[in-house]
Design a protein around this motif. Sequence first.
Motif, PDB file in Angstrom:
ATOM      1  N   TYR A 101      40.486  45.194  44.557  1.00  0.00           N
ATOM      2  CA  TYR A 101      39.647  45.964  45.210  1.00  0.00           C
ATOM      3  C   TYR A 101      38.672  46.691  44.447  1.00  0.00           C
ATOM      4  N   LYS A 102      38.734  46.924  43.557  1.00  0.00           N
ATOM      5  CA  LYS A 102      37.368  47.408  42.518  1.00  0.00           C
ATOM      6  C   LYS A 102      36.267  46.964  42.744  1.00  0.00           C
ATOM      7  N   PHE A 103      36.408  45.732  43.182  1.00  0.00           N
ATOM      8  CA  PHE A 103      34.926  44.820  43.539  1.00  0.00           C
ATOM      9  C   PHE A 103      34.470  45.290  44.761  1.00  0.00           C
ATOM     10  N   MET A 104      35.161  45.939  45.523  1.00  0.00           N
ATOM     11  CA  MET A 104      34.547  46.501  46.877  1.00  0.00           C
ATOM     12  C   MET A 104      33.527  47.313  46.947  1.00  0.00           C
ATOM     13  N   LYS A 105      32.402  46.779  47.926  1.00  0.00           N
ATOM     14  CA  LYS A 105      31.186  47.564  48.033  1.00  0.00           C
ATOM     15  C   LYS A 105      31.565  48.963  48.431  1.00  0.00           C
ATOM     16  N   GLU A 106      30.642  49.886  48.035  1.00  0.00           N
ATOM     17  CA  GLU A 106      30.722  51.396  48.542  1.00  0.00           C
ATOM     18  C   GLU A 106      30.939  51.508  50.092  1.00  0.00           C
ATOM     19  N   LYS A 107      29.829  50.793  50.480  1.00  0.00           N
ATOM     20  CA  LYS A 107      29.650  50.862  52.138  1.00  0.00           C
ATOM     21  C   LYS A 107      30.965  50.479  52.643  1.00  0.00           C
ATOM     22  N   GLY A 162      31.147  34.178  49.171  1.00  0.00           N
ATOM     23  CA  GLY A 162      32.339  33.567  49.057  1.00  0.00           C
ATOM     24  C   GLY A 162      33.179  34.403  47.969  1.00  0.00           C
ATOM     25  N   GLU A 163      32.377  34.736  46.831  1.00  0.00           N
ATOM     26  CA  GLU A 163      32.997  35.221  45.672  1.00  0.00           C
ATOM     27  C   GLU A 163      33.787  36.527  45.949  1.00  0.00           C
ATOM     28  N   TYR A 164      32.884  37.599  46.750  1.00  0.00           N
ATOM     29  CA  TYR A 164      33.279  38.714  47.306  1.00  0.00           C
ATOM     30  C   TYR A 164      34.633  38.479  48.082  1.00  0.00           C
ATOM     31  N   LEU A 165      34.485  37.505  49.094  1.00  0.00           N
ATOM     32  CA  LEU A 165      35.608  37.427  50.129  1.00  0.00           C
ATOM     33  C   LEU A 165      36.802  37.071  49.152  1.00  0.00           C
ATOM     34  N   VAL A 166      36.797  36.421  48.050  1.00  0.00           N
ATOM     35  CA  VAL A 166      37.828  35.741  47.416  1.00  0.00           C
ATOM     36  C   VAL A 166      38.352  36.968  46.322  1.00  0.00           C
ATOM     37  N   LYS A 167      37.362  37.505  45.699  1.00  0.00           N
ATOM     38  CA  LYS A 167      37.739  38.447  44.577  1.00  0.00           C
ATOM     39  C   LYS A 167      38.239  39.799  45.342  1.00  0.00           C
ATOM     40  N   ALA A 168      37.208  40.330  45.844  1.00  0.00           N
ATOM     41  CA  ALA A 168      37.429  41.537  46.412  1.00  0.00           C
ATOM     42  C   ALA A 168      38.255  41.926  47.556  1.00  0.00           C
ATOM     43  N   LEU A 169      38.103  41.249  48.697  1.00  0.00           N
ATOM     44  CA  LEU A 169      38.740  41.445  49.670  1.00  0.00           C
ATOM     45  C   LEU A 169      40.193  40.561  49.951  1.00  0.00           C
ATOM     46  N   GLY A 170      40.047  39.190  49.656  1.00  0.00           N
ATOM     47  CA  GLY A 170      41.258  38.411  49.819  1.00  0.00           C
ATOM     48  C   GLY A 170      42.039  38.638  48.900  1.00  0.00           C
ATOM     49  N   HIS A 171      41.764  39.151  47.746  1.00  0.00           N
ATOM     50  CA  HIS A 171      42.561  39.480  46.424  1.00  0.00           C
ATOM     51  C   HIS A 171      43.295  37.978  46.232  1.00  0.00           C
ATOM     52  N   ASN A 254      31.266  30.739  59.063  1.00  0.00           N
ATOM     53  CA  ASN A 254      30.400  30.624  57.992  1.00  0.00           C
ATOM     54  C   ASN A 254      31.021  31.350  56.669  1.00  0.00           C
ATOM     55  N   GLU A 255      31.693  32.567  57.252  1.00  0.00           N
ATOM     56  CA  GLU A 255      32.732  33.314  56.042  1.00  0.00           C
ATOM     57  C   GLU A 255      33.623  32.408  55.236  1.00  0.00           C
ATOM     58  N   LEU A 256      34.193  31.499  56.113  1.00  0.00           N
ATOM     59  CA  LEU A 256      35.125  30.718  55.419  1.00  0.00           C
ATOM     60  C   LEU A 256      34.556  29.625  54.872  1.00  0.00           C
ATOM     61  N   MET A 257      33.372  29.165  55.439  1.00  0.00           N
ATOM     62  CA  MET A 257      32.789  28.217  54.489  1.00  0.00           C
ATOM     63  C   MET A 257      32.352  28.625  53.141  1.00  0.00           C
ATOM     64  N   ALA A 258      31.942  30.017  53.085  1.00  0.00           N
ATOM     65  CA  ALA A 258      31.478  30.571  51.967  1.00  0.00           C
ATOM     66  C   ALA A 258      32.564  30.788  50.767  1.00  0.00           C
ATOM     67  N   ILE A 259      33.884  30.803  51.216  1.00  0.00           N
ATOM     68  CA  ILE A 259      35.113  30.981  50.581  1.00  0.00           C
ATOM     69  C   ILE A 259      35.143  29.539  49.971  1.00  0.00           C
ATOM     70  N   ALA A 260      35.110  28.489  50.860  1.00  0.00           N
ATOM     71  CA  ALA A 260      35.331  27.040  50.601  1.00  0.00           C
ATOM     72  C   ALA A 260      34.324  26.724  49.424  1.00  0.00           C
ATOM     73  N   LYS A 261      33.126  27.175  49.698  1.00  0.00           N
ATOM     74  CA  LYS A 261      31.951  26.695  48.618  1.00  0.00           C
ATOM     75  C   LYS A 261      32.214  27.295  47.257  1.00  0.00           C
ATOM     76  N   TYR A 262      32.652  28.705  47.509  1.00  0.00           N
ATOM     77  CA  TYR A 262      32.839  29.177  46.054  1.00  0.00           C
ATOM     78  C   TYR A 262      34.196  28.617  45.383  1.00  0.00           C
TER      79      TYR A 262
END
Length: 273
Positions: A101-107, A162-171, A254-262
């Motif tokens: 979660y430390k990768f999560m954006k401030e907003k 995709g990297e954000y969804l994998v690393k920060a949110l999806g852990h 599109n967001e799931l596709m971003a995960i797949a691409k990553y």
Amino acid sequence: MFAWGKDNITTADLKNGKKIFIVSGCASCHSDKKTSDWNSIKLNGGVKIETQFGDFYGPNISPDKKFGIGAWTLEQFKIALREGKSPNGYYYFPSFPYNSYKFMKEKDIADLYYFLRTLPPSSLPNIQHDILFSKFIRRFMPLYNFRYNFLSPRIQTDLSEGEYLVKALGHCSECHTSRDIFGVPKFNFYLSGGIIYEKGKIKTPNITPDKSGIADWSKEEIVNYLRTGFTPDYDSSGGLMAEVIENLDPLNDNELMAIAKYLKSIDPINDKN
Ligand code: HEC
Ligand code: HEC
């Protein structure tokens, strides 16, 4: 610079906060989910999390001022998610995946904070973790974090979607990367399969584009899996991954596709580790 006024809830994007909440899987460890209504879910804690070190229990993070985190400021919440540090100055065990979660954006952290405040309070007291020498070991958490930060690649802030969804949110790495004896992930084996404890020891699959991983999966097949839980061989996912897939529900194609691409873009690693 991101700045908030005094609990100025009217400017928070609660819709985004709810999405961050669901996708990040907070409820999986902080609620026994007696409801499927995300707007009235009670984050009363008490969920058992099995690890190699013993059983942890997710604490109450409902907006109750005494039993939950209702008295916390946004700043304290941010420090908990980013640094794994409590308002009382002690460090959390990494069974709370703050290293993701430390990768999560401030907003996103702010929207999440304000969304959590809209949920019902619960006055259920926390359950003590069932690990040996809990208080004693907690004092060594700064050493754990030192080892973690020393070995881990530097924090980037310009992650692709995709990297954000994998690393920060999806852990995803919390379950799909193996760990050393201290419980620190082996970063050289990033996403090539790990061990989780769920009524015993379970090996998680390699999700790098290696032959032993998802080399044969098309991006569309990955998207389909993350949407429906069905592998290209029509196997269905079970256990903890089924819950992860449920949590990915608010993501659009599109967001799931971003995960797949990553996942297809990272280094292929053989899972013999
Ligand atoms: C894999 C399980 C897991 C997930 C997922 C998880 N947590 Fe936790 N969380 C824990 C555990 C276990 C602790 C207690 C750690 C400790 O005692 O050191 C904790 C502690 C916390 C605390 C500190 C509470 C206190 O009283 O000091 C906060 C705040 C928190 N989590 C928020 C969140 C949020 C927000 C999310 C989603 C973005 C989340 N957690 C996702 C397991 C989890
Ligand atoms: C709580 C632990 C956990 C987390 C977090 C997790 N996974 Fe999984 N994952 C699993 C388990 C366990 C399986 C095996 C499921 C099965 O065999 O039914 C799995 C299976 C998979 C598979 C199927 C691979 C195959 O060869 O069958 C993919 C793809 C996958 N996960 C991707 C992800 C992505 C992407 C994320 C992050 C968004 C993620 N996982 C987060 C535990 C987890």
